[in-house]
Design an enzyme around this catalytic site. Sequence first.
Site, PDB file in Angstrom:
ATOM      1  N   LYS A 140       0.832  -1.202   0.000  1.00 50.04           N
ATOM      2  CA  LYS A 140       0.000   0.000   0.000  1.00 50.04           C
ATOM      3  C   LYS A 140       0.870   1.256   0.000  1.00 50.04           C
ATOM      4  CE  LYS A 140      -3.915  -1.997  -0.033  1.00 50.04           C
ATOM      5  NZ  LYS A 140      -4.947  -2.022   0.975  1.00 50.04           N
ATOM      6  N   ILE A 178       2.463   7.025   0.807  1.00 54.42           N
ATOM      7  CA  ILE A 178       1.412   6.078   1.178  1.00 54.42           C
ATOM      8  C   ILE A 178       0.280   6.105   0.167  1.00 54.42           C
ATOM      9  CG2 ILE A 178       2.016   6.287   3.607  1.00 54.42           C
ATOM     10  CD1 ILE A 178      -0.437   7.997   4.034  1.00 54.42           C
ATOM     11  N   CYS A 179      -0.338   4.927   0.001  1.00 52.96           N
ATOM     12  CA  CYS A 179      -1.439   4.786  -0.937  1.00 52.96           C
ATOM     13  C   CYS A 179      -2.731   4.862  -0.148  1.00 52.96           C
ATOM     14  CB  CYS A 179      -1.312   3.452  -1.666  1.00 52.96           C
ATOM     15  SG  CYS A 179      -2.705   3.054  -2.703  1.00 52.96           S
ATOM     16  N   LEU A 180      -3.561   5.873  -0.452  1.00 50.67           N
ATOM     17  CA  LEU A 180      -4.794   6.042   0.310  1.00 50.67           C
ATOM     18  C   LEU A 180      -5.945   5.289  -0.349  1.00 50.67           C
ATOM     19  CD1 LEU A 180      -4.374   9.821   1.072  1.00 50.67           C
ATOM     20  CD2 LEU A 180      -3.846   7.881   2.540  1.00 50.67           C
TER      21      LEU A 180
END
Lengths: 166, 292
Positions: A108, A115-117
């Site tokens: 993620k 960061i991957c939301l």
Amino acid sequence: MADEATRRVVSEIPVLKTNAGPRDRELWVQRLKEEYQSLIRYVENNKNADTDWFRLESNKEGTRWFGKCWYIHDLLKYEFDIEFEIPITYPTTAPEIAVPELDGKTAKMYRGGKICLTDHFKPLWARNVPKFGLAHLMALGLGPWLAVEIPDLIQKGVIQHKEKCI
Amino acid sequence: MNRLFFQPHQAGLSKVQAAEHTLRNINPDVLFEVHNYNITTVENFQHFMDRISNGGLEDGKPVDLVLSCVDNFEARMTINTACNELGQTWMESGVSENAVSGHIQLMIPGESACFACAPPLVVAANIDEKTLKREGVCAASLPTTMGVVAGILVQNVLKFLLKFGTVSFYLGYNAMQDFFPTMSMKPNPQCNDKNCRKQQEEYKKKVAALPKKEVVQEEEEIIHEDNEWGIELVSEVSEEELKNSSGPVPDLPEGITVAYTVPQQQEDSVPDVTVEDSGESLEDLMAKMKNM
């Protein structure tokens, strides 16, 4: 929005007024002041509720931000460095928060530790431009990400605690 | 882009470097200028705008067209911001996260909708998301979808630059049903981007200043003052011959037709001369031919 608790927390974060990005000179200074006011209030709220979980500061121009966040899991406190840059299209687009020391440790995340939301974040942010600011980004972006990723990383043994606290 | 260019021996290179190497091998006569940076930061954005306005074929002149082949909303908004500020025509392209739809979009600041005029457009999926989304996985990637979108993007570029065909302002691609919706969108007078609003004003002024075009229907009749010899124009093929060589046209949807038709068998037509069976064997016939 995420869940009831997050909703409540976010509703207590003051919203911002000035729609200005880092190229807007005086208006950006105005926006920066509002960002700091909102962040200070949010951190105060957290301290009062015993949920203090991050610190942030910026360079003089307010274009580069850095700080720390921490997450409590099984009575242990895990601390991480965070950083991000304000994009020129701010606040229409939210900054991408990076946790460099976790780079490569979770799916993620993008290269460099950004960061991957979730799918929910971007439409939510878009609907609340320019009211949402960095405090909201922390509460709705980084906070939930840590809550999902850190326990998982701990459980997989990918990260170990550096200091014991509480 | 990385799905279309990167090869194993290029590991370690940035995407744009690998792209340049691959493309240069295909056509060494093309000029390349390569930059690898995050265009959304304050420092890089200035350099990015500078290259758009000065990086044309002739140094110091703006480029003719900007093509956006990025994979995230933030970068697209940044390109949009730059092009609105510079009045630069550009085309945006993209593939959905589940990789089964894509689109291209032409943006002329002030004349057509900019990227910020409306929330991001989505090609309707008409599929059960559950068949695609796997738990814990973010996104899918199909180089085939990207290949199709790249093709229609470049096709639109050729039509735009060489002025042929119809240039689409928006062309979508739904891979699951093979559906290609097209449309155009007017700019939003309340667009959040103040440069978009400014460009809209300038465009309106430009249109108002154009001379009024009168649409006159002229029927061209070829008339000669005299026709001393009584010459007439007659079709090479007679009407009856035309009728005999055409067959029924199948029922087809709009936009599709047959290359030619085949006439049905007619009973009372004059029979052609057919070969006779003389009873000779194959070897006899071959020998006969040889002795001619």
